[in-house]
Design a protein around this motif. Structure first.
Motif, short mmCIF file in Angstrom:
data_model
loop_
_atom_site.label_atom_id
_atom_site.label_comp_id
_atom_site.label_asym_id
_atom_site.label_seq_id
_atom_site.Cartn_x
_atom_site.Cartn_y
_atom_site.Cartn_z
N ALA A 1 0.80 -1.23 0.00
CA ALA A 1 0.00 0.00 0.00
C ALA A 1 0.83 1.27 0.00
O ALA A 1 0.44 2.28 -0.61
CB ALA A 1 -0.95 -0.01 1.20
N ASN B 1 -5.20 -1.77 1.53
CA ASN B 1 -4.92 -1.69 2.97
C ASN B 1 -3.68 -2.48 3.36
O ASN B 1 -3.25 -2.42 4.51
CB ASN B 1 -6.13 -2.21 3.76
CG ASN B 1 -7.37 -1.38 3.54
OD1 ASN B 1 -7.29 -0.15 3.47
ND2 ASN B 1 -8.51 -2.03 3.40
N GLU C 1 -3.38 -5.70 3.63
CA GLU C 1 -3.69 -6.84 4.49
C GLU C 1 -3.84 -8.15 3.73
O GLU C 1 -3.70 -9.21 4.31
CB GLU C 1 -4.99 -6.56 5.26
CG GLU C 1 -4.90 -5.36 6.21
CD GLU C 1 -6.21 -5.10 6.91
OE1 GLU C 1 -7.21 -5.77 6.56
OE2 GLU C 1 -6.25 -4.24 7.81
#
Length: 412
Positions: A333, A396, A398
């Protein structure tokens, strides 16, 4: 190093993955999928797709060849197809009793022999340079199967809108807010290899074909079934085009081809602005901008990955000593980590960039490290893992999504 052994088994094949809740993937039937997520409804009838001809025919092939002298025929071929094509005509000519024609045939044979020797030497160092345009696109484009009914798919990252390119090079745009499905078609739009939506824009779609790039403007609220607003980029590009990529701000569109190390940057304003980024060496097959726009990662026809900084466009390359070419790459990101995978390997490598890119220095660690093993493993529902086709890291940071070649499952 992580591996797929720690992953949970996939859900039932009769259900579809819907969403992630508290780190668990929820699944359900197709009806729930369409009702819950409000995705565009897509319906394609394979029978209505007229497949393009696989034979590259010329207009001259339908006419009866006129009986002319080899000199005139060679001159005509020279004007239409170039010097080497005219030499091939003289090489295959029937000399008869003409001494000058026999001499010309020997000269043409010698020129073709020298040219083939040069090609063999060049092909030893750059083997992909000897492939045809169709073979290069089949090898390096993002399409899983160049003969499938759906050739390319592009999802708009900010809006619920997607574009689908079919085998016959027709492109349809589906939206959850507009029931009209416009057709995107142009006479020069042949053999589509890639599509990209312009970031922060709902109406700009760039389409890469083998020999041209078309930038379409598609009104999201229009009820018209045919899109007509297009700008063509053809003269300055190298062919065949296998990949295009917008920078995160949507300012510059990068265009690459495996036949050259040149990367063409195009900026669309009132007129088309262009600039060239180049590092002599291998051809470029894949492009990926970092989220902060400071770096541009490129995979090449050699066994290394190159990264440019966007100030003076200097570069640095990394190779894990693998005799293979890069298949896919993606950034995290904040643009500090680059992941990439090779065509024939089942491993993912990483490069860390701790410093900000500067003129003459793109930064990055000295070596790349192996961080993920995605080798095939058996599950109750089939095989998962294998060779990587494409990777994507969510905004994000993740979740890393990996699509595999020949495998119906996607790892996340």
């Amino acid at each position: 190093m992580c591996s797929l052994d720690s992953f949970p088994s996939p859900q039932n094949l009769e259900e579809r993955s819907l969403r992630e809740v508290d780190e668990y993937i929820e699944s359900g039937p197709d009806a729930v999928f369409n009702e819950e997520l409000f995705y565009p409804s897509i319906s394609i009838d394979p029978k209505s797709i007229i497949k393009p001809s696989l034979i590259n025919e010329k207009i001259s092939d339908v006419f009866i060849e006129k009986d002319v002298t080899p000199w005139k025929k060679a001159f005509f071929i020279y004007r239409c197809e170039g010097f080497l094509a005219s030499m091939r005509v003289l090489h295959s000519a029937n000399c008869g009793e003409s001494k000058w024609l026999l001499f010309s045939k020997k000269v043409a044979s010698f020129i073709l022999l020298v040219w083939n020797m040069i090609l063999n030497v060049y092909g030893y160092f750059y083997p992909y340079s000897l492939l045809s345009d169709d073979e290069l696109c089949s090898e390096f484009s993002r399409c899983l199967d160049s003969k499938a009914h759906i050739r390319c798919f592009a999802w708009n990252p900010q809006y619920s809108r997607c574009a689908i390119a079919l085998l016959n090079d027709n492109i349809f745009v589906y939206s959850s807010t507009n029931s009209t499905v416009p057709l995107v078609k142009h006479p020069s739009q042949k053999k589509v290899t890639d599509m990209r939506w312009k970031p922060n824009s709902e109406d700009i779609l760039a389409v890469a074909c083998q020999h041209i790039v078309i930038i379409w403007t598609i009104d999201p609220n229009s009820k018209a079934t045919r899109v007509t607003s297009a700008r063509l980029i053809q003269q300055s590009i190298s062919t065949p085009v296998t990949h295009i990529s917008y920078d995160p701000l949507g300012e510059w569109l990068a265009i690459c081809s495996p036949t050259t190390s040149k990367i063409l940057m195009v900026k669309q304003t009132d007129k088309i602005e262009e600039k060239v980024v180049r590092k002599f060496g291998s051809g470029v097959t894949f492009l990926n901008w970092s989220p902060d726009k400071c770096r541009l990662a490129c995979s090449t026809t050699s066994n290394f990955v190159r990264v440019f900084e966007n100030v003076s466009w200097s570069s640095k390359k990394w190779s894990p000593n693998v005799d293979d070419i890069c298949q896919s790459a993606c950034w995290n990101a904040d643009g500090r980590i680059l992941l990439f995978a090779f065509k024939k390997e089942c491993f993912v490598y990483a490069i860390a960039f701790y410093e900000k890119a500067q003129a003459g220095d793109c930064g990055g660690t000295n070596k790349c490290i192996q961080v993920l093993d995605v080798s095939e493993r058996e599950t109750p529902f089939g095989v998962v893992g294998g060779r990587v086709h494409e990777m994507l890291w969510d905004k994000n940071g993740e979740r890393l999504v990996i699509m595999f070649k020949g495998i119906i499952f996607i790892s996340c």
